[in-house]
Design an enzyme around this catalytic site. Structure first.
Site, PDB file in Angstrom:
ATOM      1  N   ASN A  31       9.303  41.236  41.296  1.00 47.43           N
ATOM      2  CA  ASN A  31      10.204  42.779  40.251  1.00 47.43           C
ATOM      3  C   ASN A  31       8.598  42.250  39.445  1.00 47.43           C
ATOM      4  O   ASN A  31       7.485  41.643  39.469  1.00 47.43           O
ATOM      5  CB  ASN A  31      11.105  42.131  38.629  1.00 47.43           C
ATOM      6  CG  ASN A  31      11.120  40.496  38.669  1.00 47.43           C
ATOM      7  OD1 ASN A  31      10.149  39.927  37.861  1.00 47.43           O
ATOM      8  ND2 ASN A  31      11.700  40.320  39.270  1.00 47.43           N
ATOM      9  N   ASP A  43      18.324  39.944  41.168  1.00 48.46           N
ATOM     10  CA  ASP A  43      19.740  39.297  40.795  1.00 48.46           C
ATOM     11  C   ASP A  43      20.538  39.398  42.218  1.00 48.46           C
ATOM     12  O   ASP A  43      21.473  38.567  42.412  1.00 48.46           O
ATOM     13  CB  ASP A  43      20.909  41.110  40.269  1.00 48.46           C
ATOM     14  CG  ASP A  43      20.057  41.119  38.867  1.00 48.46           C
ATOM     15  OD1 ASP A  43      20.538  39.849  38.446  1.00 48.46           O
ATOM     16  OD2 ASP A  43      19.647  41.633  38.590  1.00 48.46           O
ATOM     17  N   LYS A  59       8.353  38.759  61.878  1.00 48.77           N
ATOM     18  CA  LYS A  59       7.900  40.019  60.539  1.00 48.77           C
ATOM     19  C   LYS A  59       8.830  41.370  61.679  1.00 48.77           C
ATOM     20  O   LYS A  59       9.454  42.089  62.597  1.00 48.77           O
ATOM     21  CB  LYS A  59       6.600  40.345  60.652  1.00 48.77           C
ATOM     22  CG  LYS A  59       6.301  41.640  60.117  1.00 48.77           C
ATOM     23  CD  LYS A  59       4.846  42.093  60.493  1.00 48.77           C
ATOM     24  CE  LYS A  59       5.098  43.068  59.962  1.00 48.77           C
ATOM     25  NZ  LYS A  59       2.795  44.217  60.118  1.00 48.77           N
ATOM     26  N   PRO A  73      22.363  33.740  43.219  1.00 55.00           N
ATOM     27  CA  PRO A  73      23.543  33.071  41.152  1.00 55.00           C
ATOM     28  C   PRO A  73      22.965  32.464  40.006  1.00 55.00           C
ATOM     29  O   PRO A  73      21.238  33.415  39.667  1.00 55.00           O
ATOM     30  CB  PRO A  73      23.479  31.256  41.648  1.00 55.00           C
ATOM     31  CG  PRO A  73      22.129  31.027  42.509  1.00 55.00           C
ATOM     32  CD  PRO A  73      22.306  32.299  43.709  1.00 55.00           C
ATOM     33  N   ASP A  74      23.494  33.435  39.295  1.00 55.93           N
ATOM     34  CA  ASP A  74      22.917  33.526  38.014  1.00 55.93           C
ATOM     35  C   ASP A  74      22.944  31.627  37.328  1.00 55.93           C
ATOM     36  O   ASP A  74      23.908  30.998  36.702  1.00 55.93           O
ATOM     37  CB  ASP A  74      24.494  33.987  36.279  1.00 55.93           C
ATOM     38  CG  ASP A  74      23.888  34.176  35.405  1.00 55.93           C
ATOM     39  OD1 ASP A  74      23.100  33.364  34.935  1.00 55.93           O
ATOM     40  OD2 ASP A  74      24.009  35.479  35.176  1.00 55.93           O
ATOM     41  N   ILE A  75      21.244  31.530  37.079  1.00 60.20           N
ATOM     42  CA  ILE A  75      20.738  30.572  36.805  1.00 60.20           C
ATOM     43  C   ILE A  75      21.045  29.565  35.457  1.00 60.20           C
ATOM     44  O   ILE A  75      21.866  28.248  35.192  1.00 60.20           O
ATOM     45  CB  ILE A  75      19.447  30.304  37.059  1.00 60.20           C
ATOM     46  CG1 ILE A  75      18.593  30.576  38.392  1.00 60.20           C
ATOM     47  CG2 ILE A  75      18.832  28.920  36.750  1.00 60.20           C
ATOM     48  CD1 ILE A  75      17.803  30.499  38.657  1.00 60.20           C
ATOM     49  N   VAL A  76      20.965  30.786  34.516  1.00 65.63           N
ATOM     50  CA  VAL A  76      20.524  30.391  33.198  1.00 65.63           C
ATOM     51  C   VAL A  76      22.555  30.071  32.926  1.00 65.63           C
ATOM     52  O   VAL A  76      23.378  28.693  31.811  1.00 65.63           O
ATOM     53  CB  VAL A  76      20.866  31.303  31.885  1.00 65.63           C
ATOM     54  CG1 VAL A  76      21.331  32.665  31.358  1.00 65.63           C
ATOM     55  CG2 VAL A  76      20.522  30.264  30.575  1.00 65.63           C
ATOM     56  N   LYS A 118      26.029  39.363  26.958  1.00 69.47           N
ATOM     57  CA  LYS A 118      25.453  38.364  27.810  1.00 69.47           C
ATOM     58  C   LYS A 118      25.462  37.469  26.802  1.00 69.47           C
ATOM     59  O   LYS A 118      25.534  36.295  28.055  1.00 69.47           O
ATOM     60  CB  LYS A 118      23.631  38.335  28.093  1.00 69.47           C
ATOM     61  CG  LYS A 118      23.606  39.537  29.319  1.00 69.47           C
ATOM     62  CD  LYS A 118      22.328  38.954  29.437  1.00 69.47           C
ATOM     63  CE  LYS A 118      22.176  40.858  30.218  1.00 69.47           C
ATOM     64  NZ  LYS A 118      21.362  41.876  30.539  1.00 69.47           N
ATOM     65  N   LYS A 125      28.143  34.401  29.106  1.00 70.19           N
ATOM     66  CA  LYS A 125      26.818  33.013  29.809  1.00 70.19           C
ATOM     67  C   LYS A 125      27.062  31.719  29.745  1.00 70.19           C
ATOM     68  O   LYS A 125      26.547  30.996  29.560  1.00 70.19           O
ATOM     69  CB  LYS A 125      25.113  33.451  30.227  1.00 70.19           C
ATOM     70  CG  LYS A 125      25.303  34.877  31.284  1.00 70.19           C
ATOM     71  CD  LYS A 125      23.877  34.889  31.378  1.00 70.19           C
ATOM     72  CE  LYS A 125      23.615  36.497  32.145  1.00 70.19           C
ATOM     73  NZ  LYS A 125      22.903  36.284  33.252  1.00 70.19           N
TER      74      LYS A 125
END
Ligand code: C5P
Length: 400
Positions: free
Chosen positions: A210, A279, A289, A306-309, A338, A342
């Site tokens: 991103n 995500d 390749k 995985p959602d780190i925070v 959120k 979270k």
């Protein structure tokens, strides 16, 4: 925690027998957590070698005003800007006279002229030279200019005289230097910060990523260090140079960032998740390749990262946890959702539909939500915003 922790001290050494104590002084300053660089006058080098002070400080010693190598790396202006404190110990009668007059006839006096940092001197000379009317007049003048004078002590001198003029002992000078700074608002705290994008490999040469530049996270790291914290920066790939005083772990994928974050978060006080973590990642990371096929379409199966925070906030003894929410609509609702989902202590929400702020820009404007608070930070540089965020966090967490 010492108020000198994370400070950059430029130690100036001028000519005098007390120069041998500068070696010990470097150690005492380093004990406080300060980084030390040394500038020596030509006369100082007759008493102690630059090599000794280089080995102790861990940095090249600067001796020449016009040194092509130093000019490219750390010339007098860079040194003057680098310093949080210029400490001259020993300060000879001659150096004190030149400092008083504002001369720039060697590197050390020029750095003193060019710096905006506070200057402190530890005089060292024969008692008669110290008591001389000219030296005393110079000292009064330096006092008026808010230059700190540490000592001198009184006692027996190398020349056999007894009286005032002995340089203070290294630990006394280090303690005096500590009194010039107040401990930061996060002194004694460990802050872990995630920053930048992650890259999710498709094959050895392609990846999904991103637009995150990492600027916000790096600015937060700088602000945390300024506030006296021990800073651990876990960063995805960026073009930025990590702050010198951060302990930096470079990672590539979300899985690597997840592992590093949990490892570091368990012994931290504050966790700030500013990274733009992908995500999803490709279900398969091909060994070779991928080749073009005859088909006009191709699909890549993605699996959730995985959602780190959220994982950090689920730790039994969780650090104070701060997340970011980049939204293009319904900023408040999505951010507050959120915050709850979270289990965060604070969420920093920004509107990324605006092109003048957010990703890749140098500026940002955010709204910060806590369970019982809302703070709006109007558009400002990411550096200023980072300082305000760190101030806010410092108010929220219990001090030691
Ligand atoms: O859910 P969303 O990605 O919008 O949440 C953003 C916040 O969660 C940011 O603080 C980001 O660093 C963090 N995050 C994370 N791990 C993920 C996804 C987001 O730590 N996999």
């Amino acid at each position: 925690m010492s108020s000198l922790c994370n400070k950059q001290v430029l130690l100036g050494v001028s000519g005098g027998i007390a120069a041998y104590k500068s070696a010990e002084l470097i150690r005492r300053l380093q004990d406080t957590g300060a980084t030390v660089r040394v500038v020596m006058t030509p006369a100082a080098q007759h008493f102690i070698t630059p090599l000794t002070l280089q080995a102790l400080s861990g940095n090249p010693v600067h001796t020449e005003m016009l040194d092509p190598e130093a000019e490219a790396a750390m010339g007098h202006i860079e040194l003057a800007r680098w310093a949080d404190l210029v400490l001259v110990a020993p300060a000879s009668a001659d150096f004190i006279a030149r400092l008083t007059q504002g001369q720039g006839n060697d590197l050390l006096s020029t750095v003193c002229l060019a710096t905006a940092a506070p200057i402190a001197i530890a005089p060292a000379m024969n008692q008669a030279m110290w008591s001389a009317a000219s030296t005393q007049a110079n000292i009064s003048s330096l006092n008026e200019r808010n230059i700190s004078i540490f000592g001198p002590a009184s006692g027996s001198q190398a020349c056999g005289d007894v009286g005032p003029g002995r340089m203070l002992e290294p630990e006394e000078i280090a303690s005096a230097a500590e009194t010039l700074f107040s401990p930061g608002t996060l002194a004694g705290k460990t802050v872990v910060i995630t920053a930048g994008p992650t890259r999710e490999a498709i094959d050895p040469v392609r990846y999904i990523s991103n637009q995150s530049s990492g600027k916000m996270g790096y600015a937060i790291a700088e602000a945390a260090i300024e506030a006296g914290a021990r800073c651990i920066l876990i960063t995805g790939p960026t073009c930025l140079t990590p702050p010198e005083k951060a302990q930096t772990f470079k990672v590539t994928s979300a899985l690597e960032m997840h592992e590093a974050s949990l490892r570091e978060a368990v012994h931290s006080d504050i966790f700030i998740a500013s990274a733009a973590v992908a995500d999803f990642r490709p279900a398969q990371n091909a060994d070779q390749k991928l080749k073009k096929t005859a088909s006009d379409t191709m699909s890549i199966e993605l699996v959730k990262n995985p959602d780190i925070v959220a994982a950090v906030a689920a730790l039994e003894d969780k650090p104070y946890t701060v997340g970011f929410a980049a939204e293009t609509q319904n900023l408040e609702n999505y951010a507050k959702d959120k915050l709850r989902r979270k289990n965060l202590d604070l969420i920093v929400a920004n509107d990324v539909s605006r092109s003048d702020i957010g990703f890749n820009s140098d500026n940002n404007a955010v709204t910060i939500f806590g369970p019982e608070r809302t703070n709006v930070i109007a558009e400002c540089s990411k550096r200023q915003l980072a300082r305000q965020l760190i101030d806010l966090i410092a108010q929220e967490i219990p001090s030691e």
